[in-house]
Enzyme design. Structure first.
Site, short mmCIF file in Angstrom:
data_model
loop_
_atom_site.label_atom_id
_atom_site.label_comp_id
_atom_site.label_asym_id
_atom_site.label_seq_id
_atom_site.Cartn_x
_atom_site.Cartn_y
_atom_site.Cartn_z
N LYS A 186 0.83 -1.21 0.00
CA LYS A 186 0.00 0.00 0.00
C LYS A 186 0.87 1.26 0.00
CE LYS A 186 -3.85 2.46 0.44
NZ LYS A 186 -3.50 3.74 1.01
N HIS A 189 2.11 1.69 -3.47
CA HIS A 189 0.95 2.16 -4.25
C HIS A 189 0.80 3.67 -4.09
CE1 HIS A 189 -3.21 3.62 -4.14
NE2 HIS A 189 -3.50 2.76 -5.10
N ASN A 190 0.86 4.15 -2.85
CA ASN A 190 0.70 5.58 -2.61
C ASN A 190 1.87 6.37 -3.18
OD1 ASN A 190 -1.51 4.68 -1.17
ND2 ASN A 190 -1.18 6.05 0.55
N GLU A 193 1.24 6.72 -6.72
CA GLU A 193 0.16 7.72 -6.82
C GLU A 193 0.74 9.14 -6.79
OE1 GLU A 193 -3.03 9.17 -3.57
OE2 GLU A 193 -3.16 7.03 -4.05
#
Length: 485
Positions: A186, A189-190, A193
């Site tokens: 995660k 992922h961020n 992003e």
């Protein structure tokens, strides 16, 4: 009362409420609890009104008593001390085999620590990334669970039922790995992003300030881009944002102060990449771009004293917009390539045995970086599970080759016009560095050996042999006993 709760959720902010309703919609009975107990009744009488599968609890004792064994308690509270505090409050009420789940944005090292701690007490622990914001939580998020492997069968049905689904119906949720693996994925992922958002913002600034395009013109560009290779949630919402007007008919985006906030996950990704020695340059540059944006007062003052070139464009504007599209696509590939480089190194460092194609599948829908692009990444790792870098995959190699002339024109023109494009630039610099058989680190090693006797290897001798030169002829024969990169 006979226990009938399938799972409990603590923390009734919007994300927590929406996850509860999502679970209830999929046939699971959820016990809702909040430290401020009045919020439980407010939730039951408002958003959860009419939901028979949502039960309110007004104390931790009551909450635990309403759960079927083994009990499953999910925390949707602020990362950090609040998670540890709730763990300690829950421990006296739970039994060996029960499960605590942290669904917040916790640092993966905290999840590693908590997993060991709870397993030492006979309990199970999951740290899971949940991406997709409020809408995702309500209708289908991307879920990235890791922690105690024995815990996965206890929540697999719940998590995969409520998760987003790919066009083929596959759930964007699967077991990632032990201890902190879920929260690590995660985090990356961020970080990706961050990179995606910065690249889009640079494309926007090039069109706005470099080409003088209107919000409506840029809106149309993003709508068109969303029909092709760049199709993604972030491209889609950017088009929506550029078209949105307030009650006075004025564009809202133009009224927003240009200082960006951050919650830390991009910084965590960048710091960890330095710890592991992986050049995740684009994500780091995206973090620094937010830091620079926060220096608003200084930038306003500097703009009056520091002058650059006049921003004017001569040429085919439509052709240059297409160049920007290709530069964005190529840079985006570099961002994901760097993210998966970091995942590969972390998998080895923390012994997680991550499935890279599986991770791409988790991000196909529900999450903020969802895009058609991720299907291609999964295919790349399906073709070669040991793929060292996405840039080496035939499909992505072809895109880069076709986009390269546009990419270079965009970076060069931005520099000439004085439009800052740090993410585009660092992506291209990484690409050029990665494809270089020889870099100037030979000179750097000579410098280190000159001033610090750090030693170096030679191209005409086997790797692992280290040498020192007495560059000045002074100071005697000295050499470092170790070799530090």
């Amino acid at each position: 009362m006979e226990p009938k709760g399938d799972i409990a959720l603590i923390g009734l902010a919007v994300m927590g409420q929406n996850l509860i309703l999502n679970m209830a919609d999929h046939g699971f009975t959820v016990v809702a609890y909040n430290r401020t107990v009045s919020k439980v009744d407010e939730f039951l009488n408002d958003a959860a009104k009419g939901y028979d599968r949502v039960i309110g609890a007004h104390s931790l004792e009551e909450m635990v008593s309403l759960l079927k064994k083994p009990r499953k308690v999910m925390l949707m509270v602020k990362a950090g001390k609040a998670v540890d505090d709730f763990i300690e409050l829950l421990l006296p009420h739970l039994e060996p085999g029960d499960l605590i789940i942290d669904g917040g944005n916790s640092h993966f090292s905290d999840t590693i620590r908590r997993t060991k701690y709870l397993e030492s007490k006979g309990l199970l622990y999951i740290g899971t990334g949940v991406s997709g914001g409020e809408e995702g939580a309500r209708h289908g998020p991307s879920i990235m669970p890791g922690g105690s492997p024995q815990a996965w069968p206890l929540v697999k049905d719940i998590f995969q039922s409520i998760a987003a689904k790919t066009p083929n119906g596959e759930p964007c949720c699967d077991w990632v790995g032990s201890d902190g693996a879920g929260h690590y994925v995660k985090m990356v992922h961020n970080g990706i992003e961050y990179g995606d958002m910065q690249l889009i913002c640079e494309a926007y600034q090039l069109m706005k300030e470099g080409l003088g395009m209107s919000n409506e013109e840029m809106h149309q560009v993003f709508v068109e881009w969303n029909k092709g290779e760049l199709s993604s949630y972030l491209i889609e919402i950017t088009g929506d944002i550029l078209a949105y007007k307030d009650e006075n008919g004025e564009y809202v985006v133009d009224k927003i102060l240009d200082t960006a906030g951050q919650k830390g996950t991009g910084k965590w990704t960048s710091v960890n990449s330095l710890d592991l020695g992986v050049p995740v340059t684009l994500i780091a540059e995206a973090v620094y771009a937010r830091c620079l944006s926060a220096m608003k007062d200084e930038r306003v003052a500097a703009s009056k004293l520091l002058k650059g070139p006049k921003r004017s464009f001569r040429g085919d504007r439509t052709a240059f917009v297409e160049d920007i599209r290709k530069a964005l696509l190529a840079s985006k590939i570099v961002s994901y390539a760097q993210g998966f480089m970091l995942l590969r190194e972390a998998s080895q460092e923390y012994k997680w045995n991550l499935n890279y194609g599986g991770i791409a599948l988790l991000w196909r829908a529900g999450c903020i970086i969802r895009s058609v692009f991720l299907g291609r990444i999964k295919e790349a790792f399906d073709r070669d599970p040991n793929l060292a870098n996405l840039l080496l995959d035939k499909y992505f190699r072809g895109i880069i080759q076709r986009a390269q002339p546009s990419w270079r024109r965009v970076v060069a023109k931005a520099v000439q016009m004085g439009v800052p494009v740090p993410a585009f630039t660092t992506a291209l610099a990484f690409f050029d560095g990665y494809r270089s058989e020889r870099l100037p680190a030979n000179l750097l090693q000579a410098q280190r050996d000159y001033f610090g006797a750090h030693t170096y290897e030679r191209i005409d001798r086997p790797r692992g042999e280290f040498f020192h030169t007495n560059w000045t002829g002074r100071g005697g024969k000295v050499a470092s006993g170790t070799y530090t990169v």
